[in-house]
Design a protein around this motif. Structure first.
Motif, PDB file in Angstrom:
ATOM      1  N   SER A  30       1.060  -1.160  -0.022  1.00  0.00           N
ATOM      2  CA  SER A  30       0.101   0.095  -0.111  1.00  0.00           C
ATOM      3  C   SER A  30       1.008   1.211  -0.131  1.00  0.00           C
ATOM      4  N   ASP A  31       2.035   1.160   0.616  1.00  0.00           N
ATOM      5  CA  ASP A  31       2.850   2.344   0.852  1.00  0.00           C
ATOM      6  C   ASP A  31       3.461   2.696  -0.808  1.00  0.00           C
ATOM      7  N   LEU A  32       3.826   1.655  -1.443  1.00  0.00           N
ATOM      8  CA  LEU A  32       4.464   1.599  -2.749  1.00  0.00           C
ATOM      9  C   LEU A  32       3.095   2.284  -3.547  1.00  0.00           C
ATOM     10  N   HIS A  33       1.926   1.948  -3.510  1.00  0.00           N
ATOM     11  CA  HIS A  33       1.020   2.353  -4.410  1.00  0.00           C
ATOM     12  C   HIS A  33       0.517   4.012  -3.981  1.00  0.00           C
ATOM     13  N   ARG A  34       0.967   4.399  -2.638  1.00  0.00           N
ATOM     14  CA  ARG A  34       0.639   5.812  -2.229  1.00  0.00           C
ATOM     15  C   ARG A  34       1.817   6.608  -3.044  1.00  0.00           C
ATOM     16  N   ARG A  35       3.138   5.921  -3.027  1.00  0.00           N
ATOM     17  CA  ARG A  35       4.060   6.752  -3.447  1.00  0.00           C
ATOM     18  C   ARG A  35       4.000   6.882  -5.060  1.00  0.00           C
ATOM     19  N   MET A  36       3.561   5.842  -5.837  1.00  0.00           N
ATOM     20  CA  MET A  36       3.201   5.980  -7.304  1.00  0.00           C
ATOM     21  C   MET A  36       2.175   6.690  -7.640  1.00  0.00           C
ATOM     22  N   ALA A  37       1.020   6.925  -6.942  1.00  0.00           N
ATOM     23  CA  ALA A  37      -0.020   7.761  -6.947  1.00  0.00           C
ATOM     24  C   ALA A  37       0.578   8.997  -6.888  1.00  0.00           C
ATOM     25  N   GLU A  38       1.304   9.462  -6.072  1.00  0.00           N
ATOM     26  CA  GLU A  38       1.983  10.765  -5.731  1.00  0.00           C
ATOM     27  C   GLU A  38       2.795  11.312  -6.960  1.00  0.00           C
TER      28      GLU A  38
END
Length: 445
Positions: A30-38
């Motif tokens: 989920s943290d990787l998803h967050r960083r990719m979205a940002e």
């Protein structure tokens, strides 16, 4: 106004990037998803400004207000709605049609190599094609552009009957477009990050590129060079100036470049710029050249191969209205063709093609030898002894001003004679004197 629509999922552990959980754990995925979205939203903001279009988030997994607090209060956020992905994408299209939007670009957040420059590129392609697709290596697509002005509601059928999250998604969408009589322009294939084996793509995409531009009285062209460099993510631009008096420094700073001062001479200026750089990839660009859109991902991908010591772009000569005369345009096309043959078959690119290499390799080679001429050829020869020298198909555009001032035939003959004389052992200082005597061109780039 045209619009970019990003489909973004809330980064909830256990529900985001579930195929990455075995490798990263629920929180890591989920943290990787967050960083990719940002990262994607940062890219969209810049690209939308370049293309002068609006941007919108289609959210799912939480309410729009939480998305605004996460990604920015300035963003337009709407809930995606229910149904499968096709139904939700169709809804975003219908809303855009109702609001008078002419062109739409729909993107996800899974492709870290989709740079800001992709947005204006797609919008320009939509002037000539009703549909533009960015195919993903897993069989899907990372973006889909649609000219609503020519397709209208007919384009909504592109999302019906498609096997989503499948290796057949892209092919099925292309087939649907053909059945609707819609011609599709394709962008380069890029990689999504969905599976553990895709994590290398994410790591590669985050490698910082330092673009170093040597200048000497380049006010008229340096802004264009800098803007092309800033069309990629995780990039810094360093202008190494050799004493300009025409406003080059002010123009460069206004465009967002960092300016360092150097003694005059292209080799010395590029070495000073490299010393000031913080990226682990160095890209050397002449001040009268323009990088291709999407160059960041291409450069990073090539240099992920440890066998490659140095890379360059293919060459095309002519910027703006420089090639109005048909005979001169034909001459520039011929010269570009043979330059690319030399570069690919002899592994001998020249500096106006934009060199790129890992920072560690550059300094291991000792940088550019500080010689008055042929510092680019010398670096290439040194690089070829430690690895492969490769030329990308992507094209860097460079000014035709040298050929215009001396004439195409005379300039080409002079360059050939200089290379021949160097091969016979004549010193670069004598060759530089010959070069200056036969040329009225000035400038660090």
């Amino acid at each position: 106004m045209d619009r970019v629509i990003a489909f973004v999922k809330w980064p909830e552990p256990g529900k985001a990037k579930t195929r990455l959980i075995p490798a990263l754990g629920a929180n890591g995925a989920s943290d990787l998803h967050r960083r990719m979205a940002e990262r994607t939203l940062s890219s969209i903001r810049r690209g939308a400004r370049m293309a002068r279009c609006s941007s919108e988030i289609r959210s799912t997994g939480s309410d729009p207000e939480r998305f605004r607090r996460w990604l920015g209060e300035d963003l337009s956020v709407r809930d995606q709605g229910g149904g499968d992905l096709g139904i939700r994408m169709e809804l975003s299209l219908l809303d855009a049609l109702e609001e008078g939007v002419k062109k739409v670009l729909i993107v996800g957040t899974d492709c870290p190599d989709m740079d800001p420059s992709f947005i204006p590129r797609v919008m320009r392609l939509l002037d000539d094609y009703p549909v533009v697709m960015g195919p993903a290596s897993d069989g899907g697509y990372y973006c889909l552009g649609i000219d609503l002005g020519s397709t209208g509601k007919r384009a909504c059928a592109l999302f019906r009957g498609i096997p989503w999250s499948s290796e057949r998604t892209g092919r099925a969408t292309l087939s649907k477009a053909r059945s609707l009589g819609l011609e599709v322009a394709s962008l380069p294939i890029l990689s999504d990050v969905d599976r553990p084996e895709d994590l290398a793509v994410w790591r590669r995409a985050r490698r910082k590129i330092s673009v170093v531009i040597p200048t000497l009285n380049e006010k008229g062209s340096v802004s264009r060079a800098i803007r092309s460099a800033l069309g990629a993510m995780d990039v810094e631009v360093i202008v190494s100036d050799g004493g300009s008096t025409d406003g080059t420094v002010e123009a460069a700073e206004l465009c967002g470049a960092r300016v360092v001062r150097s003694s005059r001479g292209r080799a010395a200026q590029m070495n000073v710029g490299a010393e000031a750089a913080s990226g682990d990839i160095l890209l050397f660009l002449h001040g009268d050249s323009v990088l291709p859109w999407g160059y960041g991902g291409s450069v990073r991908k090539v240099l992920s191969d440890e066998k490659v010591s140095l890379g360059a772009f293919s060459l095309r000569i002519g910027l703006g209205g420089e090639l109005k005369d048909p005979e001169f345009r034909s001459s520039m096309a011929t010269i570009s063709f043979w330059a690319n043959v030399r570069s690919r078959w002899l592994s001998l690119p020249y500096g106006d093609q934009g060199f790129f290499l890992c920072r560690s390799v550059f300094f291991d080679l000792g940088g550019f030898p500080e010689m008055p001429l042929l510092e680019d050829v010398s670096l290439v020869r040194s690089a070829s002894r430690v690895g492969k020298v490769t030329t990308l198909p992507a094209v860097v555009l460079t000014s035709a001003r040298r050929w215009k001032r001396l004439g195409a035939a005379r300039t080409s003959l002079r360059n050939f004679m200089i290379m021949l004389a160097w091969g016979m052992g004549i010193s670069p200082s004598r060759l530089a004197a010959w070069y200056r005597a036969g040329s009225s061109i000035k400038g660090g780039s």
